[in-house]
Design a protein around this motif. Structure first.
Motif, PDB file in Angstrom:
ATOM      1  N   ASP A 103      18.897  27.127  49.517  1.00 43.30           N
ATOM      2  CA  ASP A 103      19.092  25.892  48.743  1.00 43.30           C
ATOM      3  C   ASP A 103      19.060  24.668  49.663  1.00 43.30           C
ATOM      4  O   ASP A 103      18.496  23.621  49.310  1.00 43.30           O
ATOM      5  CB  ASP A 103      20.414  25.940  47.993  1.00 43.30           C
ATOM      6  CG  ASP A 103      20.399  26.932  46.836  1.00 43.30           C
ATOM      7  OD1 ASP A 103      19.294  27.301  46.396  1.00 43.30           O
ATOM      8  OD2 ASP A 103      21.494  27.337  46.384  1.00 43.30           O
ATOM      9  N   ALA A 104      19.666  24.815  50.842  1.00 43.09           N
ATOM     10  CA  ALA A 104      19.665  23.711  51.806  1.00 43.09           C
ATOM     11  C   ALA A 104      18.252  23.421  52.290  1.00 43.09           C
ATOM     12  O   ALA A 104      17.864  22.259  52.471  1.00 43.09           O
ATOM     13  CB  ALA A 104      20.572  24.055  52.990  1.00 43.09           C
ATOM     14  N   LEU A 105      17.447  24.480  52.485  1.00 40.38           N
ATOM     15  CA  LEU A 105      16.064  24.307  52.926  1.00 40.38           C
ATOM     16  C   LEU A 105      15.238  23.581  51.868  1.00 40.38           C
ATOM     17  O   LEU A 105      14.467  22.673  52.177  1.00 40.38           O
ATOM     18  CB  LEU A 105      15.444  25.675  53.237  1.00 40.38           C
ATOM     19  CG  LEU A 105      13.971  25.655  53.664  1.00 40.38           C
ATOM     20  CD1 LEU A 105      13.804  24.860  54.963  1.00 40.38           C
ATOM     21  CD2 LEU A 105      13.454  27.086  53.847  1.00 40.38           C
ATOM     22  N   CYS A 106      15.430  23.968  50.611  1.00 35.82           N
ATOM     23  CA  CYS A 106      14.712  23.312  49.513  1.00 35.82           C
ATOM     24  C   CYS A 106      15.071  21.829  49.438  1.00 35.82           C
ATOM     25  O   CYS A 106      14.203  20.967  49.308  1.00 35.82           O
ATOM     26  CB  CYS A 106      15.038  23.993  48.182  1.00 35.82           C
ATOM     27  SG  CYS A 106      14.406  25.677  48.030  1.00 35.82           S
ATOM     28  N   ALA A 107      16.374  21.550  49.533  1.00 41.20           N
ATOM     29  CA  ALA A 107      16.832  20.160  49.478  1.00 41.20           C
ATOM     30  C   ALA A 107      16.326  19.372  50.679  1.00 41.20           C
ATOM     31  O   ALA A 107      15.976  18.189  50.562  1.00 41.20           O
ATOM     32  CB  ALA A 107      18.352  20.115  49.421  1.00 41.20           C
ATOM     33  N   ALA A 108      16.254  20.030  51.847  1.00 39.95           N
ATOM     34  CA  ALA A 108      15.794  19.358  53.068  1.00 39.95           C
ATOM     35  C   ALA A 108      14.329  18.957  52.956  1.00 39.95           C
ATOM     36  O   ALA A 108      13.938  17.869  53.380  1.00 39.95           O
ATOM     37  CB  ALA A 108      16.013  20.268  54.274  1.00 39.95           C
ATOM     38  N   VAL A 109      13.507  19.840  52.370  1.00 44.42           N
ATOM     39  CA  VAL A 109      12.082  19.535  52.205  1.00 44.42           C
ATOM     40  C   VAL A 109      11.907  18.332  51.276  1.00 44.42           C
ATOM     41  O   VAL A 109      11.116  17.418  51.548  1.00 44.42           O
ATOM     42  CB  VAL A 109      11.324  20.760  51.655  1.00 44.42           C
ATOM     43  CG1 VAL A 109       9.891  20.374  51.271  1.00 44.42           C
ATOM     44  CG2 VAL A 109      11.315  21.875  52.696  1.00 44.42           C
ATOM     45  N   LEU A 110      12.648  18.334  50.175  1.00 45.55           N
ATOM     46  CA  LEU A 110      12.574  17.212  49.240  1.00 45.55           C
ATOM     47  C   LEU A 110      13.049  15.925  49.903  1.00 45.55           C
ATOM     48  O   LEU A 110      12.399  14.876  49.793  1.00 45.55           O
ATOM     49  CB  LEU A 110      13.422  17.502  48.002  1.00 45.55           C
ATOM     50  CG  LEU A 110      13.571  16.345  46.998  1.00 45.55           C
ATOM     51  CD1 LEU A 110      12.212  15.901  46.474  1.00 45.55           C
ATOM     52  CD2 LEU A 110      14.488  16.749  45.858  1.00 45.55           C
TER      53      LEU A 110
END
Length: 301
Positions: free
Chosen positions: A202-209
Protein backbone atom coordinates in the motif's frame (compact mmCIF):
# COMPACT_ATOMS: atom_id res chain seq x y z
CA UNK A 1 6.30 61.31 -32.58
CA UNK A 2 5.68 60.26 -36.18
CA UNK A 3 4.74 56.80 -37.42
CA UNK A 4 8.25 56.31 -38.78
CA UNK A 5 9.86 57.25 -35.47
CA UNK A 6 7.54 54.88 -33.60
CA UNK A 7 8.36 51.99 -35.94
CA UNK A 8 12.06 52.64 -35.49
CA UNK A 9 11.73 52.80 -31.69
CA UNK A 10 9.77 49.54 -31.43
CA UNK A 11 12.17 47.83 -33.84
CA UNK A 12 15.16 48.77 -31.72
CA UNK A 13 13.39 47.62 -28.55
CA UNK A 14 13.22 44.17 -30.12
CA UNK A 15 16.91 44.35 -31.11
CA UNK A 16 15.99 44.03 -34.78
CA UNK A 17 17.74 45.49 -37.79
CA UNK A 18 15.83 46.92 -40.73
CA UNK A 19 16.64 43.71 -42.58
CA UNK A 20 15.13 41.62 -39.76
CA UNK A 21 11.90 43.62 -39.74
CA UNK A 22 11.76 43.59 -43.53
CA UNK A 23 12.05 39.80 -43.56
CA UNK A 24 9.34 39.48 -40.92
CA UNK A 25 7.01 41.82 -42.80
CA UNK A 26 7.85 40.22 -46.15
CA UNK A 27 8.99 43.53 -47.65
CA UNK A 28 12.34 44.96 -48.75
CA UNK A 29 14.76 46.72 -46.43
CA UNK A 30 14.30 49.86 -48.51
CA UNK A 31 10.56 49.76 -47.73
CA UNK A 32 11.24 49.64 -43.99
CA UNK A 33 13.70 52.50 -44.39
CA UNK A 34 11.04 54.57 -46.18
CA UNK A 35 8.53 53.80 -43.40
CA UNK A 36 10.96 54.98 -40.73
CA UNK A 37 11.85 58.14 -42.64
CA UNK A 38 8.13 58.87 -43.22
CA UNK A 39 8.59 58.91 -46.99
CA UNK A 40 6.19 55.96 -47.37
CA UNK A 41 3.17 54.76 -45.41
CA UNK A 42 2.49 51.04 -44.68
CA UNK A 43 -0.68 49.52 -46.05
CA UNK A 44 -3.52 48.84 -43.60
CA UNK A 45 -2.78 45.12 -43.27
CA UNK A 46 0.89 45.91 -42.63
CA UNK A 47 -0.05 48.42 -39.93
CA UNK A 48 -2.20 45.81 -38.19
CA UNK A 49 0.63 43.28 -38.34
CA UNK A 50 3.10 45.85 -36.96
CA UNK A 51 0.82 46.85 -34.08
CA UNK A 52 0.21 43.20 -33.12
CA UNK A 53 3.91 42.42 -33.32
CA UNK A 54 4.99 45.46 -31.33
CA UNK A 55 2.22 44.93 -28.76
CA UNK A 56 0.59 48.34 -29.19
CA UNK A 57 -2.66 49.72 -30.60
CA UNK A 58 -2.98 51.25 -34.05
CA UNK A 59 -3.54 54.67 -32.50
CA UNK A 60 -0.37 54.33 -30.43
CA UNK A 61 1.59 53.27 -33.48
CA UNK A 62 0.28 55.95 -35.83
CA UNK A 63 -0.39 58.94 -33.60
CA UNK A 64 1.19 58.16 -30.23
CA UNK A 65 4.66 58.49 -28.80
CA UNK A 66 6.24 55.06 -28.44
CA UNK A 67 9.16 56.34 -26.37
CA UNK A 68 6.92 58.15 -23.88
CA UNK A 69 4.55 55.18 -23.58
CA UNK A 70 7.35 52.67 -23.12
CA UNK A 71 7.76 51.68 -19.46
CA UNK A 72 10.77 49.79 -18.19
CA UNK A 73 10.67 47.37 -15.27
CA UNK A 74 12.45 49.82 -12.99
CA UNK A 75 11.38 47.99 -9.80
CA UNK A 76 12.68 44.61 -10.98
CA UNK A 77 9.17 43.17 -10.75
CA UNK A 78 9.65 40.46 -13.35
CA UNK A 79 12.89 39.21 -11.77
CA UNK A 80 11.32 39.21 -8.29
CA UNK A 81 8.20 37.34 -9.39
CA UNK A 82 10.24 34.76 -11.29
CA UNK A 83 12.51 34.26 -8.28
CA UNK A 84 9.56 33.95 -5.89
CA UNK A 85 7.81 31.49 -8.20
CA UNK A 86 10.93 29.33 -8.43
CA UNK A 87 11.34 29.33 -4.65
CA UNK A 88 7.75 28.29 -3.97
CA UNK A 89 7.92 25.57 -6.63
CA UNK A 90 11.19 24.27 -5.20
CA UNK A 91 9.97 24.35 -1.59
CA UNK A 92 6.76 22.51 -2.52
CA UNK A 93 8.67 19.89 -4.49
CA UNK A 94 11.06 19.27 -1.58
CA UNK A 95 8.27 18.86 0.99
CA UNK A 96 6.32 16.51 -1.28
CA UNK A 97 9.53 14.63 -2.05
CA UNK A 98 9.94 14.18 1.70
CA UNK A 99 6.51 12.56 1.98
CA UNK A 100 7.26 10.38 -1.05
CA UNK A 101 10.59 9.33 0.44
CA UNK A 102 8.85 8.53 3.72
CA UNK A 103 6.53 6.13 1.91
CA UNK A 104 9.46 4.44 0.22
CA UNK A 105 11.16 3.97 3.61
CA UNK A 106 8.07 2.00 4.67
CA UNK A 107 8.50 -0.20 1.59
CA UNK A 108 12.17 -0.74 2.41
CA UNK A 109 11.38 -1.43 6.06
CA UNK A 110 13.72 1.19 7.50
CA UNK A 111 13.65 2.06 11.17
CA UNK A 112 10.81 4.47 11.95
CA UNK A 113 13.09 6.91 13.73
CA UNK A 114 15.45 7.10 10.75
CA UNK A 115 12.50 7.44 8.36
CA UNK A 116 11.04 10.28 10.43
CA UNK A 117 14.44 12.00 10.56
CA UNK A 118 14.79 11.83 6.78
CA UNK A 119 11.28 13.19 6.36
CA UNK A 120 11.93 16.06 8.77
CA UNK A 121 15.11 16.91 6.89
CA UNK A 122 13.08 17.43 3.69
CA UNK A 123 10.44 19.43 5.57
CA UNK A 124 13.09 21.57 7.27
CA UNK A 125 14.75 22.47 3.96
CA UNK A 126 11.41 23.16 2.29
CA UNK A 127 10.20 25.27 5.21
CA UNK A 128 13.42 27.28 5.22
CA UNK A 129 12.92 28.06 1.53
CA UNK A 130 9.32 29.14 2.18
CA UNK A 131 10.33 31.38 5.08
CA UNK A 132 13.27 33.07 3.35
CA UNK A 133 11.49 33.59 0.03
CA UNK A 134 8.30 34.68 1.79
CA UNK A 135 10.04 37.32 3.90
CA UNK A 136 12.00 38.63 0.92
CA UNK A 137 8.90 38.82 -1.22
CA UNK A 138 6.94 40.51 1.55
CA UNK A 139 9.69 43.13 1.86
CA UNK A 140 9.63 43.67 -1.89
CA UNK A 141 5.86 44.13 -1.88
CA UNK A 142 6.06 46.64 0.98
CA UNK A 143 8.68 48.62 -0.92
CA UNK A 144 6.82 48.32 -4.24
CA UNK A 145 3.07 48.14 -3.56
CA UNK A 146 2.28 49.70 -6.92
CA UNK A 147 3.83 48.67 -10.24
CA UNK A 148 3.30 50.54 -13.48
CA UNK A 149 2.30 48.04 -16.21
CA UNK A 150 5.15 47.34 -18.60
CA UNK A 151 4.45 43.95 -20.20
CA UNK A 152 3.67 44.16 -23.89
CA UNK A 153 0.59 42.53 -25.38
CA UNK A 154 2.92 40.15 -27.20
CA UNK A 155 4.58 38.99 -23.96
CA UNK A 156 1.23 38.38 -22.30
CA UNK A 157 -0.11 36.49 -25.31
CA UNK A 158 3.01 34.34 -25.46
CA UNK A 159 2.54 33.15 -21.89
CA UNK A 160 -1.22 32.75 -22.24
CA UNK A 161 -0.50 30.38 -25.15
CA UNK A 162 2.00 28.40 -23.04
CA UNK A 163 -0.18 28.25 -19.93
CA UNK A 164 -2.59 25.47 -21.12
CA UNK A 165 0.36 23.20 -21.94
CA UNK A 166 1.80 23.62 -18.43
CA UNK A 167 -1.52 22.83 -16.73
CA UNK A 168 -2.22 19.95 -19.11
CA UNK A 169 1.23 18.49 -18.40
CA UNK A 170 0.61 18.51 -14.65
CA UNK A 171 -2.85 17.02 -15.09
CA UNK A 172 -1.51 14.22 -17.28
CA UNK A 173 1.12 13.38 -14.65
CA UNK A 174 -1.50 13.12 -11.90
CA UNK A 175 -3.73 10.96 -14.09
CA UNK A 176 -0.74 8.81 -14.98
CA UNK A 177 -0.17 8.29 -11.25
CA UNK A 178 -3.79 7.28 -10.77
CA UNK A 179 -3.55 4.83 -13.68
CA UNK A 180 -0.32 3.38 -12.27
CA UNK A 181 -2.03 2.99 -8.91
CA UNK A 182 -4.96 1.13 -10.48
CA UNK A 183 -2.63 -1.18 -12.40
CA UNK A 184 -0.55 -1.92 -9.31
CA UNK A 185 -3.66 -2.69 -7.27
CA UNK A 186 -4.62 -5.34 -9.82
CA UNK A 187 -1.46 -7.27 -8.85
CA UNK A 188 -2.09 -7.15 -5.11
CA UNK A 189 -3.00 -10.83 -4.87
CA UNK A 190 0.21 -11.85 -6.65
CA UNK A 191 2.47 -9.63 -4.56
CA UNK A 192 0.94 -9.93 -1.07
CA UNK A 193 2.15 -11.78 0.96
CA UNK A 194 4.70 -13.58 -1.26
CA UNK A 195 6.82 -10.55 -2.14
CA UNK A 196 5.95 -7.95 0.51
CA UNK A 197 3.49 -7.23 3.27
CA UNK A 198 0.18 -5.54 2.57
CA UNK A 199 1.34 -2.43 4.44
CA UNK A 200 4.48 -2.19 2.30
CA UNK A 201 2.52 -2.72 -0.91
CA UNK A 202 0.00 0.00 0.00
CA UNK A 203 2.88 2.35 0.81
CA UNK A 204 4.49 1.56 -2.56
CA UNK A 205 1.26 2.31 -4.42
CA UNK A 206 0.83 5.59 -2.56
CA UNK A 207 4.49 6.48 -3.17
CA UNK A 208 4.14 6.02 -6.94
CA UNK A 209 1.06 8.23 -7.02
CA UNK A 210 2.65 10.86 -4.80
CA UNK A 211 5.79 10.82 -6.92
CA UNK A 212 3.70 11.94 -9.89
CA UNK A 213 2.02 14.56 -7.70
CA UNK A 214 5.44 15.77 -6.54
CA UNK A 215 6.37 16.56 -10.14
CA UNK A 216 2.93 17.87 -11.11
CA UNK A 217 2.35 20.21 -8.15
CA UNK A 218 5.23 22.59 -9.00
CA UNK A 219 3.93 22.72 -12.57
CA UNK A 220 0.50 23.85 -11.34
CA UNK A 221 2.11 26.37 -8.98
CA UNK A 222 4.40 27.70 -11.71
CA UNK A 223 1.51 28.10 -14.13
CA UNK A 224 -0.71 29.82 -11.58
CA UNK A 225 1.92 32.20 -10.21
CA UNK A 226 3.24 33.14 -13.64
CA UNK A 227 -0.31 33.70 -14.88
CA UNK A 228 -0.89 36.05 -11.95
CA UNK A 229 2.45 37.77 -12.58
CA UNK A 230 1.21 39.32 -15.79
CA UNK A 231 -1.90 40.71 -14.08
CA UNK A 232 -0.18 43.76 -12.63
CA UNK A 233 -3.49 45.50 -12.06
CA UNK A 234 -4.52 42.70 -9.68
CA UNK A 235 -1.10 42.88 -7.97
CA UNK A 236 -1.61 46.59 -7.30
CA UNK A 237 -5.12 45.94 -6.03
CA UNK A 238 -3.99 43.06 -3.81
CA UNK A 239 -1.22 45.10 -2.20
CA UNK A 240 -3.19 48.31 -1.80
CA UNK A 241 -2.80 49.57 1.81
CA UNK A 242 -6.55 50.25 1.76
CA UNK A 243 -7.38 46.66 0.81
CA UNK A 244 -10.94 45.74 1.92
CA UNK A 245 -11.33 43.92 5.25
CA UNK A 246 -13.04 40.97 3.51
CA UNK A 247 -9.95 40.36 1.38
CA UNK A 248 -7.63 40.51 4.39
CA UNK A 249 -9.90 38.13 6.31
CA UNK A 250 -9.97 35.69 3.37
CA UNK A 251 -6.15 35.66 3.23
CA UNK A 252 -5.95 35.06 7.00
CA UNK A 253 -8.44 32.17 6.86
CA UNK A 254 -6.61 30.57 3.92
CA UNK A 255 -3.30 30.78 5.79
CA UNK A 256 -4.92 29.28 8.88
CA UNK A 257 -6.29 26.35 6.88
CA UNK A 258 -2.86 25.43 5.52
CA UNK A 259 -1.32 25.81 8.98
CA UNK A 260 -3.98 23.44 10.33
CA UNK A 261 -3.15 20.97 7.54
CA UNK A 262 0.50 21.03 8.61
CA UNK A 263 -0.46 20.43 12.25
CA UNK A 264 -2.63 17.48 11.21
CA UNK A 265 0.33 16.07 9.27
CA UNK A 266 2.57 16.08 12.34
CA UNK A 267 -0.11 14.76 14.71
CA UNK A 268 -1.06 11.87 12.42
CA UNK A 269 2.58 11.09 11.75
CA UNK A 270 4.23 11.34 15.16
CA UNK A 271 1.28 10.64 17.48
CA UNK A 272 -0.54 7.96 15.51
CA UNK A 273 2.33 6.76 13.29
CA UNK A 274 0.11 7.04 10.23
CA UNK A 275 2.62 8.51 7.79
CA UNK A 276 0.91 6.91 4.81
CA UNK A 277 -2.18 9.15 5.10
CA UNK A 278 -0.90 12.20 6.96
CA UNK A 279 -0.39 14.19 3.74
CA UNK A 280 -4.13 14.03 2.96
CA UNK A 281 -4.64 17.27 4.92
CA UNK A 282 -3.06 19.33 2.15
CA UNK A 283 -5.47 18.48 -0.69
CA UNK A 284 -8.38 18.82 1.78
CA UNK A 285 -6.98 22.20 2.79
CA UNK A 286 -6.77 23.21 -0.85
CA UNK A 287 -10.44 22.34 -1.35
CA UNK A 288 -11.42 24.31 1.77
CA UNK A 289 -9.48 27.34 0.53
CA UNK A 290 -11.32 27.06 -2.78
CA UNK A 291 -14.64 27.06 -0.91
CA UNK A 292 -13.57 30.09 1.15
CA UNK A 293 -12.62 31.98 -2.01
CA UNK A 294 -15.97 31.15 -3.62
CA UNK A 295 -17.91 32.29 -0.54
CA UNK A 296 -16.02 35.57 -0.18
CA UNK A 297 -16.21 36.13 -3.93
CA UNK A 298 -19.98 35.77 -3.80
CA UNK A 299 -20.23 38.07 -0.78
CA UNK A 300 -18.19 40.80 -2.46
CA UNK A 301 -20.47 40.69 -5.49
Amino acid sequence: MSLGTNIQFYRKQKNMTQEDLAEFMNVSRQTVSKWESDTAFPETDKLITLSDYFGCTLDELIKGSAEENFTEDAAGYDKEMNSFTSAICLGTAIVLAGVTTLLFTVVLGLDETIAAAIFMLFVTVGTAIFIVSGIRHDNYVKENPNIKPFYSVEQIKAFRNKFPAVIAGGTVLVLFGVIALMVMQSFVDKVVPDVMTEESFDALCAAVLLLCVTVAAPMFIYGGMQYAKYDIEEYNKENNPDKPFADRLMSAISGGIMLAATIVLFIMGFCFNNWELCWIGYPIGGVLIGIVNCIFGAVKK
